[in-house]
Design an enzyme around this catalytic site. Structure first.
Site, mmCIF file in Angstrom:
data_model
loop_
_atom_site.group_PDB
_atom_site.id
_atom_site.type_symbol
_atom_site.label_atom_id
_atom_site.label_comp_id
_atom_site.label_asym_id
_atom_site.label_seq_id
_atom_site.Cartn_x
_atom_site.Cartn_y
_atom_site.Cartn_z
ATOM 1 N N GLU A 22 0.949 -1.464 -0.116
ATOM 2 C CA GLU A 22 -0.130 0.473 0.256
ATOM 3 C C GLU A 22 0.467 1.240 0.057
ATOM 4 O O GLU A 22 0.489 2.221 -0.021
ATOM 5 C CB GLU A 22 -1.298 0.321 0.722
ATOM 6 N N TYR A 54 -14.039 26.904 -1.185
ATOM 7 C CA TYR A 54 -13.646 25.375 -1.059
ATOM 8 C C TYR A 54 -13.445 24.433 -2.414
ATOM 9 O O TYR A 54 -12.158 23.313 -1.699
ATOM 10 C CB TYR A 54 -15.398 24.629 -1.202
ATOM 11 N N GLU A 74 -7.860 5.932 9.710
ATOM 12 C CA GLU A 74 -8.172 6.991 11.761
ATOM 13 C C GLU A 74 -7.487 8.800 11.942
ATOM 14 O O GLU A 74 -7.594 9.401 11.587
ATOM 15 C CB GLU A 74 -8.354 6.725 12.503
ATOM 16 N N LYS A 99 -11.934 4.487 1.741
ATOM 17 C CA LYS A 99 -10.472 3.953 0.795
ATOM 18 C C LYS A 99 -11.010 2.674 0.115
ATOM 19 O O LYS A 99 -11.222 1.176 0.516
ATOM 20 C CB LYS A 99 -9.601 3.041 2.264
#
Length: 123
Positions: A22, A54, A74, A99
């Site tokens: 990853e 934004y 997290e 994810k």
């Protein structure tokens, strides 16, 4: 606070995760940010300076996703929420990190972590 500005589906490639592959190969992450703020001043003035820009916020969030790798989404969500709360008008943020290519050996629709953070530190 009833007013919200939402930025949903912001996609960026990052190298986060607990597995070496990853970190090495990277994968797409999708961010949803719901910002709670008073939009009335901007509605009256019609000036972007009286709200959250934004587009600028999206740039800052992408910098975090594409930046320093972390093990957990997290942790990534916490960092992204902190960036949102750096905006002076934002009182609260609900931040979700998706994810979609998580390394799970079963068919799944989504893996996501949502954090809710307030300017005062309460959640």
């Amino acid at each position: 606070m009833r007013d919200r500005v939402a930025l949903r589906g912001l996609r960026a490639r990052g190298h986060h995760g607990v597995f070496d592959f990853e970190r090495r190969e990277g994968q797409d992450f999708v961010v949803d940010a719901v910002l709670y703020l008073d939009t009335a001043p901007a509605a009256v003035s019609d000036d972007v300076g009286d709200t959250v820009h934004y587009g600028v916020l999206a740039d800052r969030l992408v910098e975090i996703v594409t930046g320093e790798p972390v093990n957990l989404i997290e942790t990534l969500a916490e960092r992204l929420a902190a960036v949102c709360l750096e905006e002076p008008l934002v009182e609260r943020v609900e931040l979700t990190v998706h994810k979609p290519s998580a390394p799970i050996e079963h068919e799944f629709g989504d893996v996501a972590v949502t954090v809710v953070r307030d300017r005062g530190g309460a959640s």
